[in-house]
Write a protein that holds these residues in place. Sequence first.
Motif, PDB file in Angstrom:
ATOM      1  N   ALA A 496       0.852  -1.178   0.000  1.00 41.91           N
ATOM      2  CA  ALA A 496       0.000   0.000   0.000  1.00 41.91           C
ATOM      3  C   ALA A 496       0.895   1.238   0.000  1.00 41.91           C
ATOM      4  CB  ALA A 496      -0.905   0.014   1.223  1.00 41.91           C
ATOM      5  N   VAL A 497       0.783   2.049  -1.033  1.00 43.12           N
ATOM      6  CA  VAL A 497       1.519   3.312  -1.051  1.00 43.12           C
ATOM      7  C   VAL A 497       1.000   4.155   0.107  1.00 43.12           C
ATOM      8  CG1 VAL A 497       2.049   5.383  -2.368  1.00 43.12           C
ATOM      9  CG2 VAL A 497       1.849   3.180  -3.541  1.00 43.12           C
ATOM     10  N   CYS A 498       1.901   4.613   0.955  1.00 46.14           N
ATOM     11  CA  CYS A 498       1.462   5.303   2.173  1.00 46.14           C
ATOM     12  C   CYS A 498       2.427   6.423   2.533  1.00 46.14           C
ATOM     13  CB  CYS A 498       1.371   4.304   3.328  1.00 46.14           C
ATOM     14  SG  CYS A 498       0.880   5.044   4.900  1.00 46.14           S
ATOM     15  N   ASP A 499       1.869   7.607   2.706  1.00 47.55           N
ATOM     16  CA  ASP A 499       2.609   8.761   3.215  1.00 47.55           C
ATOM     17  C   ASP A 499       2.260   8.893   4.692  1.00 47.55           C
ATOM     18  OD1 ASP A 499       3.589  11.219   3.964  1.00 47.55           O
ATOM     19  OD2 ASP A 499       2.641  12.349   2.341  1.00 47.55           O
ATOM     20  N   VAL A 500       3.224   8.618   5.570  1.00 43.01           N
ATOM     21  CA  VAL A 500       2.917   8.586   7.001  1.00 43.01           C
ATOM     22  C   VAL A 500       2.658   9.963   7.584  1.00 43.01           C
ATOM     23  CG1 VAL A 500       4.170   6.444   7.387  1.00 43.01           C
ATOM     24  CG2 VAL A 500       5.369   8.632   7.657  1.00 43.01           C
ATOM     25  N   THR A 501       2.805  11.013   6.779  1.00 40.54           N
ATOM     26  CA  THR A 501       2.451  12.355   7.259  1.00 40.54           C
ATOM     27  C   THR A 501       1.005  12.708   6.930  1.00 40.54           C
ATOM     28  OG1 THR A 501       3.125  13.546   5.250  1.00 40.54           O
ATOM     29  CG2 THR A 501       4.842  13.053   6.871  1.00 40.54           C
ATOM     30  N   ASP A 502       0.299  11.772   6.270  1.00 42.51           N
ATOM     31  CA  ASP A 502      -1.074  12.020   5.812  1.00 42.51           C
ATOM     32  C   ASP A 502      -2.005  10.990   6.463  1.00 42.51           C
ATOM     33  OD1 ASP A 502      -3.487  12.205   4.462  1.00 42.51           O
ATOM     34  OD2 ASP A 502      -2.591  12.330   2.471  1.00 42.51           O
ATOM     35  N   ALA A 503      -2.898  11.452   7.313  1.00 43.69           N
ATOM     36  CA  ALA A 503      -3.786  10.548   8.054  1.00 43.69           C
ATOM     37  C   ALA A 503      -4.653   9.715   7.123  1.00 43.69           C
ATOM     38  CB  ALA A 503      -4.665  11.349   9.015  1.00 43.69           C
TER      39      ALA A 503
END
Length: 701
Positions: A496-503
Amino acid sequence: MTTSTTFKHVDYLWDEAHAASLGDDQVALFLYRSNILGADLRITNYGGGNTSCKTIEKDPLTGEEVEIMWVKGSGGDIGTLTRKGIAGLYTERLRNLKKVYGGLHDEDRMVGLFNHCIYDLESKAPSIDTPLHGLLPFKHIDHLHPDALIAVAAAKDSEKITKEIWGDTMGWVPWQRPGFDLGLQLEKCLADNPGIRGIVLGSHGLFTWGNTSYESYMNSLEVIEMASQYIEDRVKAQGDNVFGGQRVKSLAPNARKAQAGKLMPLLRGLTSSQARQVGTFQDTDVVMQFINSHDIDRLAPMGTSCPDHFLRTKIQPLVLDLDPSEDLSDRSAILEKLEGAFADYRKGYQKYYDDHKRDNSPAVRDPNPVIILYPGVGLFSFAKNKQTSRVASEFYINAINVMRGAEAISEYTALPRQEAFDIEYWLLEEAKLQRMPAEKPLSRKVALVTGAGGGIGKAIADKLVAEGAVVVLSDINEDALKQANESYGRDQSTFAVCDVTDASSIEKAFDKASLNFGGVDIVVHSAGLAISKPLEDHTQKDWDILQNVLVKGQFMLAQEAVRVMRDQGTGGDFVSIASKNGLVSGPNNVGYGTAKAAQQHMARLLAAELGKDHIRVNTVNPDGVIIGSKIWEGKWAEGRAKAYGITVDELPAHYAKRNLLNEIIRPEDIADGVYACVGLLSKTTGNIINVDGGMATAFVR
């Protein structure tokens, strides 16, 4: 037989060039035939059916030429069958067992006697179906479980329909549990009907054969094709009235998956009341047609007919009494509804056991459902690992196809409950279960790892998969994620592409974990970056990105992880990959060191808060992971080299020399630290494990 290689309902996969490359090696041709038959799920599902061939070999003791039967061994799968998965037996010895067979009560003893017929000392354990092949005279035999044939076999007037489809070219034998006597019945059927091309086994499947591997293959395809076309014509004649017509309207595909993802952790928790389970979701057209129909209330409780089906799906599914658009936001209210449904199912399964158990029956098994049907949404399956739950869902889809076909041509009939019980709790089946290899330490667990596109995160994922977990890889780099995901087997991972700064990005990653596997048990926050600058050169932008990725990201990951873990009610693990720099003051490190210290203390705070949920929170502190770590690919290495007055090339040796063990620290070492937290130290929380070769300044006590 026809000579056409064009089929509508099955795949013709025979490659003449490949077959020619095998020459006259009949065992190799039999394995090739098995593999291509098993590649088509309309022909037989994973682990279903068996195949054989007979060859002339030299007896190692007498030097005489003898006939040897090569047959799929116990527990194998024809689609992936190899030389190691088959048994080689003296055909004459096997047939001589007729002289000592004492009748139906003697079936279990006969299985032990198969070992006295072994020719090949490297043989896999012979299966219960061995005599079904050995008592027939043909060189090549296929025993398959095609949906279309089982539909015919499970129809109320199966024998009549068999005659209608194939005339006098097919035999028919009524239902009987697999074993030596069924082999005798097949032998008798052939003697009574010389010249037939195959036999339909009532409620069970199909036997076909040929003098060559290709002839047997073509015979199987042609027989299945005829049954499939017969059923298709009758299904078409029903129009919209298949399964009694539609009662419930499906949600749109995206809405189905969203609803399923929200529900999966609750279902997973309930199915895991005795042992943790891993889930699969299916919403194919076949599934939706059945679960939305008027006839689901009549057909679902009847259970599946073919033993291969219900051994993997349980005798019947749990059908949820929920509206497709049910508001799932009130988790306690939904859980209360589900708990009642599960309690009723477990009570019903216990009654099934109590009503049918024998004096020597094994103890009752896990009473939770394997298959759960949610009209308007889809099918859920839960089992000990992803492969088993996926296969269970595929088998139930096969069962749906069987019910649809049987209903279209006549009326579906299931096995009598006592017959089904006697197979499910057969002592030989129990022995097979006991022979299965021990599960790995992290089997049944689902992990989500951030920063898993490479470096430390990928090494952690590798370790967790090696120890039995399934893993959701997350990272902001989609190309790296795809490459990382391709390094695992089909049922071991997803990404899963995930930006950990984006809830919202984090929420989507957890939703994918829930939809693919049922939930999450282990979360490892390994995503990170490092910036090394003197105070005067450190910008607010530098500060913000460090705080957002390392600290805020950990905070939001923890919130989402706890939401899912509380839904499951089975506890969990959260591991923060921090750094020695959160404990030790060093030059040019104010932003990174502060963020790492915040990660460490947040983990302690979370451990204190989440202990009541049995969610354990621990920290792993790396130091000096230069080789294989992504953060050293940028300017961090230059900054650290400058701070120590050395070159970048000298960094590995510099870091190794400064620790007590004089060791270079690698990503795999950090992965071992994570595994210690989640796989070994089951009663540890709020802890810090330093993986730094021994840095006295970083000792936590």
